[in-house]
Design a protein around this motif. Sequence first.
Motif, mmCIF file in Angstrom:
data_model
loop_
_atom_site.group_PDB
_atom_site.id
_atom_site.type_symbol
_atom_site.label_atom_id
_atom_site.label_comp_id
_atom_site.label_asym_id
_atom_site.label_seq_id
_atom_site.Cartn_x
_atom_site.Cartn_y
_atom_site.Cartn_z
ATOM 1 N N ARG A 9 0.754 -1.130 -0.100
ATOM 2 C CA ARG A 9 -0.074 0.023 0.055
ATOM 3 C C ARG A 9 0.973 1.332 0.011
ATOM 4 N NH1 ARG A 9 -5.542 1.449 2.089
ATOM 5 N NH2 ARG A 9 -5.612 -0.731 2.387
ATOM 6 N N ILE A 10 0.738 1.992 -1.134
ATOM 7 C CA ILE A 10 1.568 3.313 -1.193
ATOM 8 C C ILE A 10 0.899 4.421 -0.774
ATOM 9 C CG2 ILE A 10 2.941 4.521 -2.911
ATOM 10 C CD1 ILE A 10 4.078 1.502 -2.263
ATOM 11 N N GLN A 11 1.473 5.327 -0.330
ATOM 12 C CA GLN A 11 0.886 6.870 -0.347
ATOM 13 C C GLN A 11 1.521 7.636 -1.392
ATOM 14 O OE1 GLN A 11 1.383 9.077 3.322
ATOM 15 N NE2 GLN A 11 -0.687 9.573 3.250
ATOM 16 N N VAL A 21 -0.144 -1.539 -5.127
ATOM 17 C CA VAL A 21 0.644 -2.392 -6.321
ATOM 18 C C VAL A 21 0.983 -3.664 -5.763
ATOM 19 C CG1 VAL A 21 1.567 -0.104 -7.028
ATOM 20 C CG2 VAL A 21 2.826 -1.305 -5.381
ATOM 21 N N ASP A 22 0.960 -4.465 -6.907
ATOM 22 C CA ASP A 22 1.298 -5.908 -6.842
ATOM 23 C C ASP A 22 2.890 -5.906 -6.833
ATOM 24 O OD1 ASP A 22 -1.291 -6.436 -6.580
ATOM 25 O OD2 ASP A 22 -1.617 -7.103 -8.660
ATOM 26 N N LEU A 23 3.189 -6.737 -5.828
ATOM 27 C CA LEU A 23 4.736 -7.134 -6.102
ATOM 28 C C LEU A 23 4.881 -8.507 -6.574
ATOM 29 C CD1 LEU A 23 5.940 -6.082 -2.368
ATOM 30 C CD2 LEU A 23 5.771 -4.752 -4.350
ATOM 31 N N ASP A 24 5.966 -8.842 -7.358
ATOM 32 C CA ASP A 24 5.858 -10.204 -8.179
ATOM 33 C C ASP A 24 6.449 -11.038 -7.258
ATOM 34 O OD1 ASP A 24 6.497 -12.009 -9.859
ATOM 35 O OD2 ASP A 24 7.618 -11.029 -11.203
ATOM 36 N N ALA A 25 5.684 -11.921 -6.856
ATOM 37 C CA ALA A 25 6.178 -12.741 -5.750
ATOM 38 C C ALA A 25 7.127 -13.873 -6.074
ATOM 39 C CB ALA A 25 4.976 -13.599 -5.267
ATOM 40 N N ALA A 26 7.283 -14.066 -7.478
ATOM 41 C CA ALA A 26 8.155 -15.269 -8.228
ATOM 42 C C ALA A 26 9.399 -14.472 -8.497
ATOM 43 C CB ALA A 26 7.703 -15.664 -9.359
ATOM 44 N N ARG A 44 7.011 2.138 -10.323
ATOM 45 C CA ARG A 44 7.446 2.715 -11.375
ATOM 46 C C ARG A 44 6.750 1.855 -12.790
ATOM 47 N NH1 ARG A 44 12.601 1.757 -9.794
ATOM 48 N NH2 ARG A 44 12.640 3.977 -8.750
ATOM 49 N N GLY A 45 6.063 2.778 -13.308
ATOM 50 C CA GLY A 45 5.232 2.130 -14.371
ATOM 51 C C GLY A 45 4.303 1.190 -14.126
ATOM 52 N N GLY A 46 3.857 1.091 -13.000
ATOM 53 C CA GLY A 46 3.212 -0.072 -12.608
ATOM 54 C C GLY A 46 1.523 0.357 -12.842
ATOM 55 N N ILE A 47 0.728 -0.805 -12.836
ATOM 56 C CA ILE A 47 -0.837 -0.473 -12.822
ATOM 57 C C ILE A 47 -1.085 -0.719 -11.589
ATOM 58 C CG2 ILE A 47 -2.895 -1.665 -13.989
ATOM 59 C CD1 ILE A 47 -1.209 -0.409 -15.943
ATOM 60 N N CYS A 60 -2.139 4.165 -14.448
ATOM 61 C CA CYS A 60 -0.414 4.023 -14.379
ATOM 62 C C CYS A 60 0.299 4.885 -13.403
ATOM 63 C CB CYS A 60 0.138 4.159 -15.758
ATOM 64 S SG CYS A 60 -0.347 2.988 -17.024
ATOM 65 N N CYS A 61 1.015 4.383 -12.435
ATOM 66 C CA CYS A 61 1.589 5.182 -11.476
ATOM 67 C C CYS A 61 3.059 5.071 -11.888
ATOM 68 C CB CYS A 61 1.563 4.400 -10.082
ATOM 69 S SG CYS A 61 1.684 2.741 -10.013
ATOM 70 N N SER A 62 3.730 6.232 -11.311
ATOM 71 C CA SER A 62 4.862 6.368 -11.483
ATOM 72 C C SER A 62 5.907 6.886 -10.407
ATOM 73 C CB SER A 62 5.255 7.321 -12.607
ATOM 74 O OG SER A 62 5.004 8.654 -12.386
ATOM 75 N N VAL A 63 7.254 6.529 -10.520
ATOM 76 C CA VAL A 63 8.229 7.251 -9.631
ATOM 77 C C VAL A 63 9.034 8.185 -10.342
ATOM 78 C CG1 VAL A 63 10.168 6.860 -8.295
ATOM 79 C CG2 VAL A 63 8.566 5.174 -8.502
ATOM 80 N N GLN A 64 8.664 9.454 -10.136
ATOM 81 C CA GLN A 64 9.586 10.593 -10.646
ATOM 82 C C GLN A 64 10.512 11.375 -9.607
ATOM 83 O OE1 GLN A 64 7.474 12.581 -13.784
ATOM 84 N NE2 GLN A 64 5.978 11.354 -13.606
ATOM 85 N N HIS A 65 11.912 11.126 -10.216
ATOM 86 C CA HIS A 65 12.815 11.820 -9.014
ATOM 87 C C HIS A 65 12.485 11.617 -7.478
ATOM 88 C CE1 HIS A 65 14.195 14.333 -12.279
ATOM 89 N NE2 HIS A 65 12.857 14.612 -12.633
ATOM 90 N N GLY A 66 12.251 10.292 -7.495
ATOM 91 C CA GLY A 66 12.033 9.863 -5.801
ATOM 92 C C GLY A 66 10.761 9.790 -5.498
#
Length: 106
Positions: A9-11, A21-26, A44-47, A60-66
């Motif tokens: 869960r991201i703020q 966001v889903d983390l890749d469990a594998a 980063r670029g996640g749905i 689509c979310c993003s990480v921009q300059h941290g």
Amino acid sequence: MAVLKIQARIQCDGCGTNFLVDLDAAAMRPKGWSLYDQAVDAVRGGIYEVPRGGRHGGGCCSVQHGLCLCASCTKIVDEHTPDPNSKKQVKRALNRYVVPLGAGAA
Ligand SMILES: [Zn+2]
């Protein structure tokens, strides 16, 4: 047992809304990465999906300059900054166009 889903869960650093966001469990984490690093990488670029009662739909979310940004803030930054942009331009766009969570409530 199989782990089917791991979520973070991201703020949003722009408006304060929460999203999942889903983390890749594998996937194996790169050496030296923490779970926090993996969660930021998922942004980063996640749905994503918005928790029940969330402020807006997924996207689509993003990480921009941290800064971890939800889809709405990502869209605002993309529309109001050049490509590539600077951290100062990102912060200026967020300050100018984003209404923080809780603002405007009477
Ligand atoms: Zn946001």
